[in-house]
Design an enzyme around this catalytic site. Sequence first.
Site, PDB file in Angstrom:
ATOM      1  N   ARG A   1       0.789  -1.232   0.000  1.00  0.00           N
ATOM      2  CA  ARG A   1       0.000   0.000   0.000  1.00  0.00           C
ATOM      3  C   ARG A   1       0.820   1.282   0.000  1.00  0.00           C
ATOM      4  NH1 ARG A   1      -3.842  -2.890   4.408  1.00  0.00           N
ATOM      5  NH2 ARG A   1      -1.809  -3.523   5.144  1.00  0.00           N
TER       6      ARG A   1
ATOM      7  N   LYS B   1       2.570 -18.411   8.506  1.00  0.00           N
ATOM      8  CA  LYS B   1       1.837 -18.623   9.741  1.00  0.00           C
ATOM      9  C   LYS B   1       1.503 -17.259  10.351  1.00  0.00           C
ATOM     10  CE  LYS B   1       3.756 -19.431  14.194  1.00  0.00           C
ATOM     11  NZ  LYS B   1       4.450 -18.252  14.670  1.00  0.00           N
TER      12      LYS B   1
ATOM     13  N   HIS C   1       8.357 -22.451   9.354  1.00  0.00           N
ATOM     14  CA  HIS C   1       9.773 -22.237   9.021  1.00  0.00           C
ATOM     15  C   HIS C   1      10.695 -23.232   9.725  1.00  0.00           C
ATOM     16  CE1 HIS C   1      10.127 -19.843  12.759  1.00  0.00           C
ATOM     17  NE2 HIS C   1      11.425 -19.995  12.641  1.00  0.00           N
TER      18      HIS C   1
ATOM     19  N   LYS D   1      14.629 -25.598   8.599  1.00  0.00           N
ATOM     20  CA  LYS D   1      15.903 -25.627   9.317  1.00  0.00           C
ATOM     21  C   LYS D   1      16.625 -26.922   8.983  1.00  0.00           C
ATOM     22  CE  LYS D   1      14.254 -22.921  13.260  1.00  0.00           C
ATOM     23  NZ  LYS D   1      15.094 -21.749  13.452  1.00  0.00           N
TER      24      LYS D   1
ATOM     25  N   GLU E   1      13.614 -19.776  24.435  1.00  0.00           N
ATOM     26  CA  GLU E   1      14.055 -18.513  23.837  1.00  0.00           C
ATOM     27  C   GLU E   1      14.415 -17.531  24.946  1.00  0.00           C
ATOM     28  OE1 GLU E   1      11.805 -17.445  20.026  1.00  0.00           O
ATOM     29  OE2 GLU E   1      10.236 -17.954  21.454  1.00  0.00           O
TER      30      GLU E   1
ATOM     31  N   ASP F   1       1.430 -19.846  19.223  1.00  0.00           N
ATOM     32  CA  ASP F   1       2.631 -19.299  18.583  1.00  0.00           C
ATOM     33  C   ASP F   1       3.668 -20.385  18.285  1.00  0.00           C
ATOM     34  OD1 ASP F   1       4.177 -17.059  17.659  1.00  0.00           O
ATOM     35  OD2 ASP F   1       5.419 -17.257  19.459  1.00  0.00           O
TER      36      ASP F   1
ATOM     37  N   HIS G   1       5.262 -25.304  15.233  1.00  0.00           N
ATOM     38  CA  HIS G   1       6.640 -25.790  15.251  1.00  0.00           C
ATOM     39  C   HIS G   1       6.811 -27.042  16.120  1.00  0.00           C
ATOM     40  CE1 HIS G   1       7.109 -21.976  13.453  1.00  0.00           C
ATOM     41  NE2 HIS G   1       7.288 -21.257  14.543  1.00  0.00           N
TER      42      HIS G   1
ATOM     43  N   LYS H   1       9.411 -18.106  26.583  1.00  0.00           N
ATOM     44  CA  LYS H   1      10.204 -16.907  26.305  1.00  0.00           C
ATOM     45  C   LYS H   1      10.861 -16.449  27.605  1.00  0.00           C
ATOM     46  CE  LYS H   1       7.780 -15.225  22.230  1.00  0.00           C
ATOM     47  NZ  LYS H   1       8.665 -15.721  21.193  1.00  0.00           N
TER      48      LYS H   1
HETATM   49  C1  BG6 Z   1       7.989 -17.737  15.367  1.00  0.00           C
HETATM   50  C2  BG6 Z   1       7.260 -17.214  16.572  1.00  0.00           C
HETATM   51  O1  BG6 Z   1       7.148 -18.551  14.587  1.00  0.00           O
HETATM   52  O2  BG6 Z   1       9.101 -18.499  15.796  1.00  0.00           O
HETATM   53  C3  BG6 Z   1       8.168 -16.392  17.453  1.00  0.00           C
HETATM   54  O3  BG6 Z   1       6.159 -16.422  16.151  1.00  0.00           O
HETATM   55  C4  BG6 Z   1       9.407 -17.183  17.808  1.00  0.00           C
HETATM   56  O4  BG6 Z   1       7.510 -15.961  18.644  1.00  0.00           O
HETATM   57  C5  BG6 Z   1      10.043 -17.764  16.547  1.00  0.00           C
HETATM   58  O5  BG6 Z   1      10.306 -16.311  18.462  1.00  0.00           O
HETATM   59  C6  BG6 Z   1      11.184 -18.707  16.888  1.00  0.00           C
HETATM   60  O6  BG6 Z   1      11.851 -19.058  15.713  1.00  0.00           O
HETATM   61  P1  BG6 Z   1      13.392 -19.395  15.710  1.00  0.00           P
HETATM   62  O7  BG6 Z   1      13.692 -19.746  14.284  1.00  0.00           O
HETATM   63  O8  BG6 Z   1      14.093 -18.152  16.176  1.00  0.00           O
HETATM   64  O9  BG6 Z   1      13.582 -20.523  16.663  1.00  0.00           O
END
Ligand code: BG6
Length: 493
Positions: A50, A150, A180, A184, A218, A237, A242, A342
Amino acid sequence: MTNQNNLEKTAIVIFGVTGDLTRRKLVPAIYELILNNRIPKNLWVIGFARREWDDQSLRDVFYKAISESGLELDRKKFEELFPNIKYLKSDFDQENGYIELSQIFKEKKINNVLYYLATPPDAYDTIIEKIGVAGLNDLKSGWTRIVIEKPYGSDLATAKALEELVHKVFKENQIYRIDHYLGKETVQNILVLRFANGIFEPLWNRQYVDHVQITVSETVGVGTRAGYYESTGVIRDMFQNHMMQLLALTAMEAPVAFSADCVRDEKVKVLRALRPFDKKDVLKNTFRAQYASGYISNERVRGYKDEDGVASNSTTETFLATRVFVDNWRWSGVPFFLRSGKRLPKRMTEIAIQFKQVPLPLFDWQNMAGDAPNVLVLRLQPDEGIKLTFGAKLPGPVNQIAPVEMEFNYKSSFNQKTPEAYVRLIQDALYGDATLFTRSDEVITQWTFTDRIVDGWKTNQAKYLPVYESGTWGPLGADQFIQGNNRKWRNME
Ligand code: BG6
């Protein structure tokens, strides 16, 4: 597989090209693919968004994004390798934008197109629908695919609604749903370890495995994403996508062949075999908590409730541990403990297969039970590798056993950096390999299981969650959650 002829006259159309994902992940990944000659440099990248940008401003943004990613770069090389960049300014709901897009396709003689939805998810419906209305869902000249980021829905009902809409416009084999984690390198190595070697698989079952621990920890907090995270929490999340994918790869049977559908058939069987929680079992099998202030790498950080955009009475979990069972012949009775949070002390992702004890302790030191069991650890990040712990006799005239380790480390064995997930995923989407993308039935099964947990929490509404100091491995309750039968979390020093 990477026959570049298939990519002649191809465009990637990025919706939401002005956003963070494009800058941090997509553009550096596309450039790396061109740089390494994995995709042709005459590929078109068309940004659809946009803002009042033009071709030149998009080029400048791409250049900056690539240089910030740390890839080798100078302006001349960039212009030479990445000549075909185009910006299309339009609202997502403006039909004219899509007409203009189709004119660009004609002008540039584009035969194949990969749409990439890198927008906030509330724009997905509109974009997909408009692509359909404009008849751009199937370029008859070649292939047409769509990559969807996602979050894929926020619960079962919204995921189903999205599925219905996407399927009105695209066929399943055109749809590439991103998780994603599957991109990896070390996640893909789970399958290689299991199915390219003969020695692990015979042990990979209820006869020998005591339990499995999957941890994604994390150090980061929610940062600027509280708006999204408040209604998401770890369950949506990380767990729904994942972590469930890591679980499926760890527990699945060997596929008949290494092809998209064969691999996904086996993963979905695991997901379907997950023992569904009754509402009353949910609290017994899950543990939630929220971070309070504390220290991460010696720096003081705020608690979750003090983050911008978080409600003062929020009960969104930033830490979640679950105990799940895969009810099939291979895994019956083996608990899988999944944990993610987290503001924990270390960033690490690992899968630990903990083996049972020997049937009869013969040596003084408990045969490696207790503090140092036999464990095979697949470290997925950050220092990628595989480690096996076992007992060895301590030297000297005593019958004492010490835990020792056999270790494989990616960096020292292959001496290269592990590539970013997006490099592999974009390459595969361009070449039409959907193995590392989730299929419709997987996403729906993942949501079905997740929804039951969320429903259980709703029924037993908590007024507040236990808190843990940032920089610790969660509250005491998290430790108690796994305890019993010599089980405890593997926390990295
Ligand atoms: C994302 C989440 O899908 O994955 C995030 O929305 C998270 O909250 C992230 O931090 C973690 O990905 P990675 O590749 O850093 O382990």
